[in-house]
Scaffold this active site. Sequence first.
Site, PDB file in Angstrom:
ATOM      1  N   HIS A   1      42.896  61.847  -9.416  1.00 46.35           N
ATOM      2  CA  HIS A   1      43.585  62.786  -8.435  1.00 46.35           C
ATOM      3  C   HIS A   1      43.870  64.377  -9.250  1.00 46.35           C
ATOM      4  O   HIS A   1      44.085  65.306  -8.455  1.00 46.35           O
ATOM      5  CB  HIS A   1      45.239  62.375  -8.377  1.00 46.35           C
ATOM      6  CG  HIS A   1      45.271  60.895  -8.129  1.00 46.35           C
ATOM      7  ND1 HIS A   1      45.554  59.809  -9.116  1.00 46.35           N
ATOM      8  CD2 HIS A   1      45.128  60.334  -6.849  1.00 46.35           C
ATOM      9  CE1 HIS A   1      45.632  58.729  -8.244  1.00 46.35           C
ATOM     10  NE2 HIS A   1      45.363  58.745  -7.000  1.00 46.35           N
TER      11      HIS A   1
ATOM     12  N   HIS B   1      53.110  64.719  -5.635  1.00 47.34           N
ATOM     13  CA  HIS B   1      52.065  63.774  -5.750  1.00 47.34           C
ATOM     14  C   HIS B   1      51.118  64.226  -7.057  1.00 47.34           C
ATOM     15  O   HIS B   1      50.810  65.697  -6.978  1.00 47.34           O
ATOM     16  CB  HIS B   1      51.048  63.668  -4.553  1.00 47.34           C
ATOM     17  CG  HIS B   1      50.227  62.755  -4.299  1.00 47.34           C
ATOM     18  ND1 HIS B   1      48.879  63.095  -4.818  1.00 47.34           N
ATOM     19  CD2 HIS B   1      49.984  61.531  -3.823  1.00 47.34           C
ATOM     20  CE1 HIS B   1      48.062  62.067  -4.472  1.00 47.34           C
ATOM     21  NE2 HIS B   1      48.581  61.091  -3.941  1.00 47.34           N
TER      22      HIS B   1
ATOM     23  N   GLU C   1      47.942  64.735  -7.122  1.00 45.02           N
ATOM     24  CA  GLU C   1      46.902  65.617  -6.720  1.00 45.02           C
ATOM     25  C   GLU C   1      47.259  67.052  -6.366  1.00 45.02           C
ATOM     26  O   GLU C   1      46.946  68.189  -6.724  1.00 45.02           O
ATOM     27  CB  GLU C   1      46.127  65.076  -5.456  1.00 45.02           C
ATOM     28  CG  GLU C   1      44.969  66.083  -4.984  1.00 45.02           C
ATOM     29  CD  GLU C   1      44.355  65.484  -3.502  1.00 45.02           C
ATOM     30  OE1 GLU C   1      43.840  66.502  -2.688  1.00 45.02           O
ATOM     31  OE2 GLU C   1      44.290  64.179  -3.309  1.00 45.02           O
TER      32      GLU C   1
ATOM     33  N   CYS D   1      39.273  64.301   2.745  1.00 44.55           N
ATOM     34  CA  CYS D   1      38.183  63.712   2.296  1.00 44.55           C
ATOM     35  C   CYS D   1      37.451  62.964   3.277  1.00 44.55           C
ATOM     36  O   CYS D   1      38.315  62.252   4.197  1.00 44.55           O
ATOM     37  CB  CYS D   1      38.041  62.766   0.982  1.00 44.55           C
ATOM     38  SG  CYS D   1      38.935  61.329   1.078  1.00 44.55           S
TER      39      CYS D   1
ATOM     40  N   SER E   1      50.197  54.954  -2.887  1.00 50.00           N
ATOM     41  CA  SER E   1      48.926  55.439  -2.400  1.00 50.00           C
ATOM     42  C   SER E   1      49.024  55.982  -0.953  1.00 50.00           C
ATOM     43  O   SER E   1      49.285  55.568  -0.046  1.00 50.00           O
ATOM     44  CB  SER E   1      47.849  54.132  -2.130  1.00 50.00           C
ATOM     45  OG  SER E   1      46.857  54.707  -1.463  1.00 50.00           O
TER      46      SER E   1
ATOM     47  N   ASN F   1      47.049  57.483   1.066  1.00 51.18           N
ATOM     48  CA  ASN F   1      46.069  57.268   2.093  1.00 51.18           C
ATOM     49  C   ASN F   1      46.524  55.698   2.817  1.00 51.18           C
ATOM     50  O   ASN F   1      46.434  55.692   4.038  1.00 51.18           O
ATOM     51  CB  ASN F   1      44.848  57.309   1.864  1.00 51.18           C
ATOM     52  CG  ASN F   1      44.333  56.238   0.951  1.00 51.18           C
ATOM     53  OD1 ASN F   1      43.523  55.207   1.351  1.00 51.18           O
ATOM     54  ND2 ASN F   1      44.398  56.640  -0.217  1.00 51.18           N
TER      55      ASN F   1
ATOM     56  N   SER G   1      41.573  53.215  -2.331  1.00 49.91           N
ATOM     57  CA  SER G   1      41.585  52.667  -3.667  1.00 49.91           C
ATOM     58  C   SER G   1      41.762  51.270  -3.982  1.00 49.91           C
ATOM     59  O   SER G   1      41.972  50.698  -4.944  1.00 49.91           O
ATOM     60  CB  SER G   1      42.890  53.467  -4.706  1.00 49.91           C
ATOM     61  OG  SER G   1      43.769  53.113  -3.829  1.00 49.91           O
TER      62      SER G   1
END
Length: 361
Positions: A106, A156, A158, A226, A254, A256, A299
Site C-alpha cells: 500500500h 487507509h 494507501e 488500478c 480489503s 477492493n 489480494s
Amino acid sequence: MTSASVSLSMPAVPRRRRSPEDVAGAAPVAGGKRVLLAAPRGYCAGVDRAVIAVEKALEHYGPPVYVRKQIVHNRHVVETLEERGAIFVDETDEVPEGALVVFSAHGVSPAVVRSAEDRGLRTIDATCPLVTKVHREAVRFAKDDFEILLIGHVGHEEVEGTYGEAPEHTQVVNSPEEADTIEVRDPDKLIWLSQTTLSVDETMETVRRLRERFPNLQDPPSDDICYATSNRQAAIKKIAPQADLVIVVGSANSSNSVRLVEVALEYGAKKAYRVDFANEVDESWFEGVATIGVTSGASVPEVLVQDVLRLASDYGYAEVDEVVTAEEDILFSLPKELRATLKEAGDGSRGLGGRGQRPKG
C-alpha cells in the site's frame, strides 16, 4: 501478593452445517444449479510481487523479517507468512535497530522512510508500482503548487502514504457527499487523484460532483484506479444481474473486496456477502438459489476461492461457468533491494503474473 485475572478465549467449535437435503427442502430450486465464476479475480501483479518479496526475504535473509502493516489485506496471506517467520508491526519504531523491514504493497509516506533510516533499518520497498505512480503524481503537482483532491478513505494505508507526499497541498475526499462541501484554496489550480482500490462508479460520481463546483478541476495524467480493481468490478457487474447470490472472497480491511460486494448489489445481485474463508459461508444463503456468483479481491490467493467452490458443489452447485471479461498479463519486477541478492544466489525470480501465476524456480 495480588493476582491478575486472566481472560482465556473459548476454543472455536465448528458449527454443524445443515445437510444439502435440509437446505433444498427449506426452499426448493426449480431447474439446475450453477456457479458463475468471475475472471479476472484474485491476486493482481502488485499483490503477487509484494507477497513474493516477503517470501524471498525470508528465504534468503532468514527470519525474522519485519513487515510494516499487513503486506496485503488478506488474513490467510498474513497468517501464512507469520508461520514462516514474518513479524507484522504497525510502525517502524517497533522494529529492532538494524533489522530488516518490508514496506507493504500500500506504500508509505516519506516520514516513514525517514523513520526507518533514523533507526538504521534495512528496507525492502514492496509498494505496488501503480501506487508509486500516484505518489509521484502527488509530488509533481504539489511542486507546481496545485491543490490535490485525493479521493479515498481516511485511515487507509494507501491514502496515508499518498497524503504524506504532499500534506500541505492535499485534501482527502471520502465520498461523493463530501465533494459537495469541500472548500479549496484556488479553484483554477486544482487536480484530483485517487486511491487505487476504489469503486470505479463512486469515484467518477465524486469527480462529477467536484467538477460541478470547480469546472477547471484537472484530471490525473492517467487513471489512478488500478487495472485489477477495474477488471474485477467489470466482471462482477456482468455476473450480478444473473445471480441470486454473490460470494466475494476477501478480508474486511480489503477495500477492493468490500467494493465488490457493493458493486454486486448495485448491479442486480439479489444478495451478496464477503467471507475470508469457505467455513464462513452460511449454508442458509443457498436456500432458493439457482445461480451463485463467485469472485475474490485482488489480494486473495486462488486456493481460498477453490475452497468456496468445493463447498458450493457439496450443496448441488457442481456446474461452474467462468465468465471472462478481461485477460491480465501485467508483469512487475521484484523490489530493487532484493534483486542483487537474488542474482548472487542464482534465483531468477524477476517478473510476476497478474493472476497469481508464480515464476518457476
